[in-house]
Design an enzyme around this catalytic site. Structure first.
Site, PDB file in Angstrom:
ATOM      1  N   ALA A   1       0.818  -1.122  -0.058  1.00 32.34           N
ATOM      2  CA  ALA A   1      -0.093   0.115   0.060  1.00 32.34           C
ATOM      3  C   ALA A   1       0.778   1.491  -0.010  1.00 32.34           C
ATOM      4  O   ALA A   1       1.981   1.308   0.670  1.00 32.34           O
ATOM      5  CB  ALA A   1      -0.804   0.173   1.293  1.00 32.34           C
TER       6      ALA A   1
ATOM      7  N   GLY B   1      29.491  -5.366  13.113  1.00 26.78           N
ATOM      8  CA  GLY B   1      29.699  -5.828  14.265  1.00 26.78           C
ATOM      9  C   GLY B   1      28.675  -5.335  15.290  1.00 26.78           C
ATOM     10  O   GLY B   1      28.858  -5.102  16.511  1.00 26.78           O
TER      11      GLY B   1
ATOM     12  N   HIS C   1      20.197 -19.841  45.907  1.00 27.53           N
ATOM     13  CA  HIS C   1      21.730 -20.399  45.863  1.00 27.53           C
ATOM     14  C   HIS C   1      21.350 -21.770  45.551  1.00 27.53           C
ATOM     15  O   HIS C   1      20.329 -22.544  45.958  1.00 27.53           O
ATOM     16  CB  HIS C   1      22.266 -20.403  47.202  1.00 27.53           C
ATOM     17  CG  HIS C   1      23.702 -20.903  47.236  1.00 27.53           C
ATOM     18  ND1 HIS C   1      24.667 -20.320  46.485  1.00 27.53           N
ATOM     19  CD2 HIS C   1      23.970 -22.030  47.602  1.00 27.53           C
ATOM     20  CE1 HIS C   1      25.667 -20.917  46.769  1.00 27.53           C
ATOM     21  NE2 HIS C   1      25.381 -22.090  47.432  1.00 27.53           N
TER      22      HIS C   1
HETATM   23  P1  NDP Z   1      23.668  -2.394  14.196  1.00 26.10           P
HETATM   24  O1  NDP Z   1      23.233  -1.011  14.046  1.00 26.10           O
HETATM   25  O2  NDP Z   1      23.520  -2.654  15.624  1.00 26.10           O
HETATM   26  O3  NDP Z   1      25.017  -2.745  13.779  1.00 26.10           O
HETATM   27  C1  NDP Z   1      25.515  -2.380  12.300  1.00 26.10           C
HETATM   28  C2  NDP Z   1      27.042  -2.739  12.313  1.00 26.10           C
HETATM   29  O4  NDP Z   1      27.466  -2.492  10.933  1.00 26.10           O
HETATM   30  C3  NDP Z   1      27.968  -1.896  13.247  1.00 26.10           C
HETATM   31  O5  NDP Z   1      28.805  -2.533  13.646  1.00 26.10           O
HETATM   32  C4  NDP Z   1      28.371  -0.977  12.408  1.00 26.10           C
HETATM   33  O6  NDP Z   1      29.611  -0.339  12.611  1.00 26.10           O
HETATM   34  C5  NDP Z   1      28.317  -1.692  11.142  1.00 26.10           C
HETATM   35  N1  NDP Z   1      28.479  -0.825   9.787  1.00 26.10           N
HETATM   36  C6  NDP Z   1      27.544  -0.081   9.447  1.00 26.10           C
HETATM   37  N2  NDP Z   1      27.850   0.526   8.151  1.00 26.10           N
HETATM   38  C7  NDP Z   1      28.836  -0.186   7.654  1.00 26.10           C
HETATM   39  C8  NDP Z   1      29.736  -0.115   6.467  1.00 26.10           C
HETATM   40  N3  NDP Z   1      29.573   0.818   5.411  1.00 26.10           N
HETATM   41  N4  NDP Z   1      30.932  -0.934   6.543  1.00 26.10           N
HETATM   42  C9  NDP Z   1      31.293  -1.541   7.326  1.00 26.10           C
HETATM   43  N5  NDP Z   1      30.416  -1.921   8.637  1.00 26.10           N
HETATM   44  C10 NDP Z   1      29.593  -1.090   8.753  1.00 26.10           C
HETATM   45  O7  NDP Z   1      22.620  -3.137  13.256  1.00 26.10           O
HETATM   46  P2  NDP Z   1      22.084  -4.640  13.159  1.00 26.10           P
HETATM   47  O8  NDP Z   1      22.101  -4.700  11.660  1.00 26.10           O
HETATM   48  O9  NDP Z   1      23.158  -5.683  13.746  1.00 26.10           O
HETATM   49  O10 NDP Z   1      20.977  -4.762  13.674  1.00 26.10           O
HETATM   50  C11 NDP Z   1      19.895  -3.881  13.324  1.00 26.10           C
HETATM   51  C12 NDP Z   1      18.843  -3.639  14.591  1.00 26.10           C
HETATM   52  O11 NDP Z   1      18.089  -4.803  14.806  1.00 26.10           O
HETATM   53  C13 NDP Z   1      19.509  -3.418  15.789  1.00 26.10           C
HETATM   54  O12 NDP Z   1      20.060  -2.068  16.212  1.00 26.10           O
HETATM   55  C14 NDP Z   1      18.378  -3.903  16.728  1.00 26.10           C
HETATM   56  O13 NDP Z   1      17.683  -2.824  17.221  1.00 26.10           O
HETATM   57  C15 NDP Z   1      17.727  -4.848  16.016  1.00 26.10           C
HETATM   58  N6  NDP Z   1      18.332  -6.062  16.508  1.00 26.10           N
HETATM   59  C16 NDP Z   1      17.864  -6.631  17.650  1.00 26.10           C
HETATM   60  C17 NDP Z   1      18.370  -7.918  18.192  1.00 26.10           C
HETATM   61  C18 NDP Z   1      18.069  -8.280  19.818  1.00 26.10           C
HETATM   62  O14 NDP Z   1      17.270  -7.621  20.414  1.00 26.10           O
HETATM   63  N7  NDP Z   1      18.826  -9.410  19.982  1.00 26.10           N
HETATM   64  C19 NDP Z   1      18.876  -8.834  17.336  1.00 26.10           C
HETATM   65  C20 NDP Z   1      19.249  -8.347  15.739  1.00 26.10           C
HETATM   66  C21 NDP Z   1      18.887  -7.210  15.507  1.00 26.10           C
HETATM   67  P3  NDP Z   1      30.004   0.749  13.560  1.00 26.10           P
HETATM   68  O15 NDP Z   1      29.562   0.125  14.910  1.00 26.10           O
HETATM   69  O16 NDP Z   1      31.437   1.417  13.595  1.00 26.10           O
HETATM   70  O17 NDP Z   1      28.961   2.028  13.332  1.00 26.10           O
END
Ligand code: NDP
Length: 467
Positions: A116, A177, A438
């Site tokens: 949509a 990461g 415990h």
């Molecule tokens: P995040 O935002 O947690 O992590 C993204 C990662 O990608 C970071 O390490 C970042 O590095 C890196 N990154 C971003 N851009 C680039 C680039 N151009 N080149 C190389 N590395 C890059 O996102 P995720 O995709 O891991 O997860 C998305 C969201 O989903 C989370 O924020 C969370 O809210 C949700 N989620 C929750 C979970 C849970 O509750 N257990 C499980 C999975 C997802 P840098 O740190 O240096 O910016």
């Protein structure tokens, strides 16, 4: 003016489904909902649920090793049967999708299985051209994986693809990461793939407590993930029929059977017609909403990841429910986005957290940090040296617990309980007053006697006492 619906929801994920169901079943509202993909959204179909099942599957090797330590010398996990697991997973997702669909239909919600877009403040257009009017429109379309924008990135996978793979890759590169990179590297390694994780920073999980980030980083190495810090791919090229050559920023290059990008997610606002309508968007394309989840166009609301507030399923559910209570139930309810607990499902230890990190607390003022680091009895006896770490951050003067961080088995289960007293403003004395259970891991949270260090303010780092 007569509308086709009182409420039209775009997006059948956690936030949209909750809002639609509450509006229809509790408040008798006439609701329509459009979903272009499978009902249940990211969490149910390609996120939390299948991910957690894969985490369980990936533990078999570690469980067998522990069993050997407990006197079962023959215990072996053997090879993982992906087709068997995948078939069962698909059936489970079908069941859940059916439950979501049935729940909505039972509440009287009309489901439109198509995309949509919004034409004006009260009109949506479905992919088949049908136009529908509604007094209120709720946008709950979530987010989408974001790629790093490098040449050849289309040769890589995103987390969605992991759940539909035909077979497990022999050698795989995970890029990123964050939550997803750490969890998926843990899963792939545990299922038997030779797993390399490339992260551009110096410790995974930026934004989490620094000390805890180091523990997760070390654990990834300990379980056998080939962790490359300060590393990021520069380009991807096809190599032969089924492999990908990855060239890294330092000029090195390697071949992988699969590359998975976990480089963040972005709000899925493109093509919804929002800019044309004047719905205010933020820098990342997120829908800007007020504390009632109302957008700059009064009849249009938005909840969940598309608003980029706290991108977690329970938050989207609470936002959707509060929206329905507020708009249709005459029960105005705002969502408190502070003190949201979360967990990263790495193995063997999870990282779970609620409240301030040590770094945030130090910037705010004086606080005492209590740290307990120990080898849990179960894994120690089983032959593992891995340590669990628990941390409480307590405001000096008020004694209020500002943050709690747990790195240990089932940390997610523990943090859920800690979030309750912290939400009530509990002090360290309240924690201490609770009698320990415990022998458990969680008893460490109520038996930390002396601070390990003081942070923030003039006496920072001077009171280093062994707990
Ligand atoms: P995040 O935002 O947690 O992590 C993204 C990662 O990608 C970071 O390490 C970042 O590095 C890196 N990154 C971003 N851009 C680039 C680039 N151009 N080149 C190389 N590395 C890059 O996102 P995720 O995709 O891991 O997860 C998305 C969201 O989903 C989370 O924020 C969370 O809210 C949700 N989620 C929750 C979970 C849970 O509750 N257990 C499980 C999975 C997802 P840098 O740190 O240096 O910016």
């Amino acid at each position: 003016m007569n509308f086709d619906y009182d409420l039209f929801v775009i997006g059948g994920g956690s936030g949209g489904v909750r809002a639609a169901r509450i509006a229809a079943s509790e408040y008798g509202v006439h609701v329509g909902l459009a979903e272009e993909s499978r009902m249940g959204g990211t969490c149910v179909i390609r996120g939390c649920v299948p991910k957690k099942l894969m985490i369980f599957a990936s533990q078999a090797g570690a469980m067998a090793a522990e069993s050997r330590g407990y006197g079962w010398p023959e215990a072996q996990s053997g090879d993982f049967d992906w087709p068997h697991f995948h078939h069962k997973l698909e059936r489970e997702l079908d069941r859940l999708e059916g439950a979501y669909t049935g729940g909505l239909q039972g509440a009287g919600v009309d489901i439109h299985k198509q995309r949509a877009r919004i034409l004006d403040a009260h009109t949506v257009e479905l992919a088949d051209g049908q136009r529908i009017t509604a007094k209120h429109i709720l946008i709950a379309v979530g987010g989408r994986p974001q790629l790093p924008g490098i040449p050849g990135q289309e040769l890589g996978m995103i987390s969605d693809d992991l759940f539909t793979m035909e077979r497990l890759p022999g050698r795989v590169l995970v890029v990123g990461g964050g939550f997803i990179a750490c969890e998926f590297a843990t899963i792939l390694k545990g299922l038997g793939s030779d797993t390399v994780l490339a992260y551009r920073g110096d410790a995974v999980l930026r934004g989490f407590d620094d000390e805890m980030r180091r523990h997760v980083t070390e654990q990834l190495r300990m379980i056998g993930v080939d962790l490359r810090l300060g590393a990021a791919p520069e380009r991807l090229d096809r190599e032969g029929a089924s492999s990908v050559r990855v060239t890294f920023k330092d000029g090195s290059s390697e071949v992988f059977e699969a590359v998975m990008f976990a480089t963040g997610r972005a709000p899925y606002t493109q093509g919804l017609g929002l800019e044309e309508l004047g719905v205010k968007l933020g820098r990342k394309g997120e829908i800007v909403v007020d504390e009632w989840s109302q957008t700059s166009v009064p009849s249009i609301y938005a909840v969940g990841d598309v608003t980029d507030r706290v991108n977690l399923t329970p938050v989207a559910i609470r936002e959707g429910h509060s929206f329905a209570d507020t708009v249709f139930g005459a029960k105005p309810r705002k969502v408190d986005h502070s003190l949201v607990a979360s967990a990263v499902y790495t193995r063997p230890h999870e990282l779970a957290t609620v409240g301030l990190t040590e770094e945030q607390a130090a910037a705010r003022g004086p606080a005492d940090v209590y740290v307990a680091s120990f080898r849990p009895m179960r894994s120690l006896f089983g032959g593992s040296e891995v340590r669990a770490v628990m941390k409480l951050i307590v405001e000096t003067g008020t004694d209020k617990v500002l943050g709690c961080h747990i790195f240990g088995p089932e940390a997610g289960e523990m943090i859920q309980m800690v979030a309750i007293p912290m939400g009530m403003g509990a002090t360290k004395a309240d924690f201490d007053a609770a009698m320990a259970v415990h022998p458990t891991l969680a008893e460490e949270l109520v038996t930390m006697r002396k601070p390990t260090r003081r942070i923030g303010g003039d006496n920072a780092d001077k009171a280093v006492v062994s707990a």
